[in-house]
Design an enzyme around this catalytic site. Structure first.
Site, PDB file in Angstrom:
ATOM      1  N   TYR A 145       3.537   5.336  -9.881  1.00 59.26           N
ATOM      2  CA  TYR A 145       2.642   6.492  -9.663  1.00 59.26           C
ATOM      3  C   TYR A 145       1.868   7.084 -10.863  1.00 59.26           C
ATOM      4  CZ  TYR A 145       4.730   5.665  -4.979  1.00 59.26           C
ATOM      5  OH  TYR A 145       5.071   5.025  -3.821  1.00 59.26           O
ATOM      6  N   HIS A 150      -4.494   3.619  -1.762  1.00 59.11           N
ATOM      7  CA  HIS A 150      -3.215   3.742  -2.242  1.00 59.11           C
ATOM      8  C   HIS A 150      -3.319   3.758  -3.855  1.00 59.11           C
ATOM      9  CE1 HIS A 150      -1.658   3.589   1.578  1.00 59.11           C
ATOM     10  NE2 HIS A 150      -2.466   2.668   2.071  1.00 59.11           N
ATOM     11  N   SER A 179      -0.642   2.941  -5.662  1.00 59.90           N
ATOM     12  CA  SER A 179       0.169   1.784  -6.178  1.00 59.90           C
ATOM     13  C   SER A 179      -0.496   0.436  -5.416  1.00 59.90           C
ATOM     14  CB  SER A 179       1.628   1.872  -6.218  1.00 59.90           C
ATOM     15  OG  SER A 179       1.732   1.850  -4.645  1.00 59.90           O
ATOM     16  N   ARG A 191       8.289  11.813 -10.570  1.00 59.61           N
ATOM     17  CA  ARG A 191       9.205  10.863 -10.948  1.00 59.61           C
ATOM     18  C   ARG A 191       8.572   9.439 -10.450  1.00 59.61           C
ATOM     19  NH1 ARG A 191      11.381   9.942  -5.644  1.00 59.61           N
ATOM     20  NH2 ARG A 191      12.732   8.433  -6.254  1.00 59.61           N
ATOM     21  N   ALA A 210       3.589   7.026   3.281  1.00 59.34           N
ATOM     22  CA  ALA A 210       4.550   6.074   3.946  1.00 59.34           C
ATOM     23  C   ALA A 210       4.089   6.033   5.705  1.00 59.34           C
ATOM     24  CB  ALA A 210       6.001   6.756   3.728  1.00 59.34           C
ATOM     25  N   ASN A 264      -5.054   8.784   1.878  1.00 60.72           N
ATOM     26  CA  ASN A 264      -3.829   8.218   1.704  1.00 60.72           C
ATOM     27  C   ASN A 264      -2.673   8.853   2.372  1.00 60.72           C
ATOM     28  OD1 ASN A 264      -1.607   7.107   0.274  1.00 60.72           O
ATOM     29  ND2 ASN A 264      -2.042   7.777  -1.803  1.00 60.72           N
ATOM     30  N   PRO A 317       2.830  12.348   3.070  1.00 58.41           N
ATOM     31  CA  PRO A 317       4.051  12.657   2.660  1.00 58.41           C
ATOM     32  C   PRO A 317       4.475  12.387   1.303  1.00 58.41           C
ATOM     33  CG  PRO A 317       4.532  10.703   4.322  1.00 58.41           C
ATOM     34  CD  PRO A 317       3.006  11.393   4.310  1.00 58.41           C
ATOM     35  N   ASN A 318       5.082  13.242   0.781  1.00 58.36           N
ATOM     36  CA  ASN A 318       5.712  13.090  -0.735  1.00 58.36           C
ATOM     37  C   ASN A 318       4.781  13.181  -1.834  1.00 58.36           C
ATOM     38  OD1 ASN A 318       8.370  13.156   0.285  1.00 58.36           O
ATOM     39  ND2 ASN A 318       7.956  10.988   1.044  1.00 58.36           N
ATOM     40  N   GLU A 347      -9.487   4.068   2.930  1.00 62.95           N
ATOM     41  CA  GLU A 347      -8.196   3.974   2.728  1.00 62.95           C
ATOM     42  C   GLU A 347      -7.683   3.993   1.194  1.00 62.95           C
ATOM     43  OE1 GLU A 347      -6.101   1.006   4.589  1.00 62.95           O
ATOM     44  OE2 GLU A 347      -3.871   1.698   4.152  1.00 62.95           O
ATOM     45  N   ARG A 368       4.517  -4.655  -3.939  1.00 64.45           N
ATOM     46  CA  ARG A 368       5.829  -4.041  -3.602  1.00 64.45           C
ATOM     47  C   ARG A 368       6.459  -4.879  -2.682  1.00 64.45           C
ATOM     48  NH1 ARG A 368       4.662   2.302  -3.955  1.00 64.45           N
ATOM     49  NH2 ARG A 368       7.035   2.147  -4.227  1.00 64.45           N
TER      50      ARG A 368
HETATM   51  O1  CA2 Z   1       0.589   3.920  -3.756  1.00 65.58           O
HETATM   52  C1  CA2 Z   1       0.256   4.750  -2.896  1.00 65.58           C
HETATM   53  O2  CA2 Z   1      -0.574   5.619  -2.996  1.00 65.58           O
HETATM   54  C2  CA2 Z   1       1.303   4.717  -1.299  1.00 65.58           C
HETATM   55  O3  CA2 Z   1       0.429   5.337  -0.400  1.00 65.58           O
HETATM   56  C3  CA2 Z   1       2.349   6.161  -1.940  1.00 65.58           C
HETATM   57  C4  CA2 Z   1       3.525   6.330  -0.841  1.00 65.58           C
HETATM   58  C5  CA2 Z   1       4.127   5.081  -0.446  1.00 65.58           C
HETATM   59  O4  CA2 Z   1       4.853   5.150   0.656  1.00 65.58           O
HETATM   60  C6  CA2 Z   1       3.007   3.934   0.069  1.00 65.58           C
HETATM   61  O5  CA2 Z   1       3.707   2.793   0.316  1.00 65.58           O
HETATM   62  C7  CA2 Z   1       2.109   3.828  -1.050  1.00 65.58           C
HETATM   63  C8  CA2 Z   1       4.553   7.298  -1.240  1.00 65.58           C
HETATM   64  C9  CA2 Z   1       4.169   8.623  -1.997  1.00 65.58           C
HETATM   65  C10 CA2 Z   1       5.209   9.197  -2.566  1.00 65.58           C
HETATM   66  O6  CA2 Z   1       5.055   9.606  -3.733  1.00 65.58           O
HETATM   67  C11 CA2 Z   1       5.871   9.812  -4.673  1.00 65.58           C
HETATM   68  C12 CA2 Z   1       5.389  10.669  -5.732  1.00 65.58           C
HETATM   69  C13 CA2 Z   1       6.153  10.930  -6.667  1.00 65.58           C
HETATM   70  C14 CA2 Z   1       7.311  10.566  -6.697  1.00 65.58           C
HETATM   71  C15 CA2 Z   1       7.778   9.569  -5.627  1.00 65.58           C
HETATM   72  C16 CA2 Z   1       6.991   9.237  -4.720  1.00 65.58           C
END
Ligand code: CA2
Length: 140
Positions: free
Chosen positions: A22, A99, A101, A17, A76, A73, A9-10, A97, A106
């Site tokens: 990211y 990620h 970031s 942003r 969340a 990936n 998701p996302n 897996e 964090r």
């Molecule tokens: O660091 C990563 O790849 C995460 O999997 C990204 C997830 C976060 O919930 C994990 O803790 C770490 C969030 C993906 C949301 O991506 C965004 C993209 C653009 C702007 C804001 C968020």
């Protein structure tokens, strides 16, 4: 055999942003980056993203049935979803897996992963380059 590169998701909002966390690469760029790396490595990839957990579960089930390797990936869902963890446990190919970031730098809720106990390898905090590293690993 196809390697599934699955994104949760996302991640479709990448590059729009929070660039300090990211980076500036968009999801479309990320998909191209994975496809280019796969071509170079002689892998066949299917790069996908979903905001629907049922869809992600269906893709993981299909990968399990095919014996395919997966780069995941789960975003969340990594930290929240027992269902995603259970589906990862069903995989018969290798699971890496990823990620973007460094989740350990964090919030503490990002320190637990339902995916990691089922992963053969984990790439964290290397930015979008982590996907290339995962594919390089699967190619050898
Ligand atoms: O660091 C990563 O790849 C995460 O999997 C990204 C997830 C976060 O919930 C994990 O803790 C770490 C969030 C993906 C949301 O991506 C965004 C993209 C653009 C702007 C804001 C968020």
């Amino acid at each position: 055999m196809t390697v599934y590169v699955l994104n949760g998701p996302n991640l479709n909002r990448l590059g729009t942003r929070e660039p300090e966390i990211y980076g500036t690469t968009t999801y479309a760029d990320l998909a191209l980056l994975c496809e280019a790396a796969a071509r170079r490595l002689g892998l066949d990839v299917a790069v996908r993203q979903t905001n629907a957990e049922a869809e992600m579960l269906a893709w993981l089930h299909a990968a399990a049935d095919a014996g395919a390797d997966v780069v995941l990936n789960a975003a969340a869902w990594t930290h929240t979803s027992i269902a995603i963890g259970d589906a990862c446990a069903m995989l018969t190919g290798r699971l890496i897996e990823v990620h973007i970031s460094n989740v350990y730098k964090r919030e503490s809720f990002r320190h637990h992963s339902y995916v990691s106990p089922h992963a053969d390898g984990v790439v964290i905090g290397c930015g979008v380059d982590g996907y290339r590293l995962a594919l390089e690993h699967l190619a050898v």
